[in-house]
Design a protein around this motif. Structure first.
Motif, mmCIF file in Angstrom:
data_model
loop_
_atom_site.group_PDB
_atom_site.id
_atom_site.type_symbol
_atom_site.label_atom_id
_atom_site.label_comp_id
_atom_site.label_asym_id
_atom_site.label_seq_id
_atom_site.Cartn_x
_atom_site.Cartn_y
_atom_site.Cartn_z
ATOM 1 N N LYS A 156 0.867 -1.173 0.000
ATOM 2 C CA LYS A 156 0.000 0.000 0.000
ATOM 3 C C LYS A 156 0.904 1.224 0.000
ATOM 4 O O LYS A 156 1.801 1.329 0.833
ATOM 5 N N PHE A 157 0.690 2.119 -0.957
ATOM 6 C CA PHE A 157 1.508 3.331 -0.967
ATOM 7 C C PHE A 157 0.711 4.517 -1.479
ATOM 8 O O PHE A 157 -0.265 4.364 -2.213
ATOM 9 N N LYS A 158 1.154 5.701 -1.041
ATOM 10 C CA LYS A 158 0.559 6.953 -1.498
ATOM 11 C C LYS A 158 1.493 7.599 -2.496
ATOM 12 O O LYS A 158 2.712 7.526 -2.363
ATOM 13 N N GLN A 159 0.924 8.224 -3.512
ATOM 14 C CA GLN A 159 1.738 8.928 -4.484
ATOM 15 C C GLN A 159 1.118 10.277 -4.801
ATOM 16 O O GLN A 159 -0.086 10.475 -4.664
ATOM 17 N N THR A 160 1.985 11.201 -5.216
ATOM 18 C CA THR A 160 1.539 12.521 -5.660
ATOM 19 C C THR A 160 2.150 12.795 -7.016
ATOM 20 O O THR A 160 3.380 12.865 -7.155
ATOM 21 N N ALA A 166 -2.953 10.122 -4.545
ATOM 22 C CA ALA A 166 -3.655 8.861 -4.806
ATOM 23 C C ALA A 166 -3.182 7.806 -3.823
ATOM 24 O O ALA A 166 -2.028 7.820 -3.369
ATOM 25 N N ASN A 167 -4.088 6.880 -3.493
ATOM 26 C CA ASN A 167 -3.762 5.717 -2.669
ATOM 27 C C ASN A 167 -3.793 4.479 -3.552
ATOM 28 O O ASN A 167 -4.777 4.237 -4.256
ATOM 29 N N VAL A 168 -2.719 3.716 -3.501
ATOM 30 C CA VAL A 168 -2.584 2.546 -4.373
ATOM 31 C C VAL A 168 -2.430 1.289 -3.523
ATOM 32 O O VAL A 168 -1.577 1.230 -2.625
ATOM 33 N N ASP A 169 -3.259 0.302 -3.788
ATOM 34 C CA ASP A 169 -3.138 -1.022 -3.171
ATOM 35 C C ASP A 169 -2.713 -2.008 -4.247
ATOM 36 O O ASP A 169 -3.275 -2.030 -5.348
ATOM 37 N N PHE A 203 -4.024 -4.324 -9.022
ATOM 38 C CA PHE A 203 -3.922 -2.923 -8.608
ATOM 39 C C PHE A 203 -5.315 -2.370 -8.314
ATOM 40 O O PHE A 203 -6.262 -2.617 -9.064
ATOM 41 N N SER A 204 -5.415 -1.586 -7.232
ATOM 42 C CA SER A 204 -6.626 -0.843 -6.916
ATOM 43 C C SER A 204 -6.209 0.577 -6.537
ATOM 44 O O SER A 204 -5.393 0.766 -5.629
ATOM 45 N N VAL A 205 -6.763 1.579 -7.240
ATOM 46 C CA VAL A 205 -6.317 2.964 -7.083
ATOM 47 C C VAL A 205 -7.496 3.845 -6.682
ATOM 48 O O VAL A 205 -8.578 3.760 -7.272
ATOM 49 N N VAL A 216 -9.230 3.565 -15.813
ATOM 50 C CA VAL A 216 -9.833 2.632 -14.862
ATOM 51 C C VAL A 216 -9.161 2.789 -13.504
ATOM 52 O O VAL A 216 -8.066 3.361 -13.380
ATOM 53 N N SER A 217 -9.802 2.268 -12.471
ATOM 54 C CA SER A 217 -9.224 2.344 -11.129
ATOM 55 C C SER A 217 -8.758 0.982 -10.622
ATOM 56 O O SER A 217 -8.138 0.901 -9.551
ATOM 57 N N ASN A 218 -9.056 -0.081 -11.358
ATOM 58 C CA ASN A 218 -8.627 -1.429 -10.976
ATOM 59 C C ASN A 218 -8.067 -2.158 -12.192
ATOM 60 O O ASN A 218 -8.590 -2.014 -13.307
#
Length: 262
Positions: A156-160, A166-169, A203-205, A216-218
């Motif tokens: 799990k990580f956050k990116q800018t 955004a939060n990414v799993d 991936f789930s964003v 898409v988000s997944n």
């Protein structure tokens, strides 16, 4: 030793979280598959062990492993989102335990409990079973074994990117099987293994529609390939050290081990 090993393992994994904040932007389907391949290569189960069991009937080993995997594609794609990032290698580490039971069967387990911060969290668990054919079926002047393995990883990580948070799993499941051959020479046991491996990444964003080019988000994909390992173990009384090179999913991975064996 094991307390120091555990601390070193957590420092190595946490060091990834502190040293590199992953970031991706406008990924195509092929680029995402490449990322899944390199993540899967890094997180494939290993115990840095040869084909022989730990004992004629019973045996036990506990230690730590750690190393690096080359991730050229992840580095290139991360730099396109943030030129200041360098992710050409990713670390991997875990606690590892092995137990040999009758009929030449050795069971293996890898574990990293969830570590990291709110910006980056990581955990994984691996399992494997290795059956020594030369301990129960056939006689040869070397050790021959079949091994099946499994590893489950969560990131799990956050990116800018472009001022958008955004939060990414990312969930990854790697499975495989291989044939292993090794030979003991007094204190040293070199080994070779070859088989197939499969990585299933998901991936789930949340927070952006720019992570993937399609909006898409997944996204999920399964990647397969060959798996080659070359390594050696050195055993002195109850102490063991090992080193292994692996080629899988088009990447190179290097892993070392320090353990106690009884």
């Amino acid at each position: 030793m094991l307390r120091t090993g555990l601390l070193s393992t957590l420092i190595l994994v946490s060091g990834w979280a502190q040293a590199a904040t992953l970031a991706f932007d406008q990924l195509t389907e092929e680029q995402t598959k490449s990322i899944i391949k390199e993540f899967s290569a890094n997180f494939t189960q290993t115990s840095v062990s040869g084909a022989s069991p730990l004992g004629d009937i019973f045996g036990f080993e506990i230690g730590v492993i750690g190393g690096l995997t080359t991730t050229d594609e992840i580095d290139k794609l991360a730099k396109s989102a943030d030129p200041s990032l360098t992710v050409d290698k990713l670390p991997h580490a875990s606690l590892v335990a092995l137990v040999t039971v009758p009929f030449g069967v050795t069971l293996e387990a890898n574990l990293v409990p969830e570590v990291g911060s709110d910006d980056f969290k990581f955990s994984n668990m691996g399992l494997a079973a290795k059956w020594s054919l030369t301990s129960s079926v056939i006689e040869l002047p070397l050790s021959l074994a079949l091994k099946a393995h499994y590893m489950k990883t969560k990131l799990k990580f956050k990116q800018t990117v472009s001022s958008v948070d955004a939060n990414v799993d990312f969930d990854d499941t790697v499975t495989g099987a291989m044939l292993m051959v090794s030979k003991k020479f007094v204190f040293v046991e070199p080994y070779f293994g070859y088989g197939m491996v499969s990585g299933n990444g998901d991936f789930s964003v949340q927070g952006t529609t720019q992570f993937f080019q399609s909006g898409v988000s997944n996204y999920s994909a399964k990647q397969t390939g060959s798996h080659l390992v070359l390594g050696a173990e050195l055993g002195l009384l109850i102490f063991k050290v090992g080193a292994e090179y692996a080629q899988l999913f088009g990447t190179s991975r290097y892993t070392a081990k320090v353990a106690l064996s009884f």
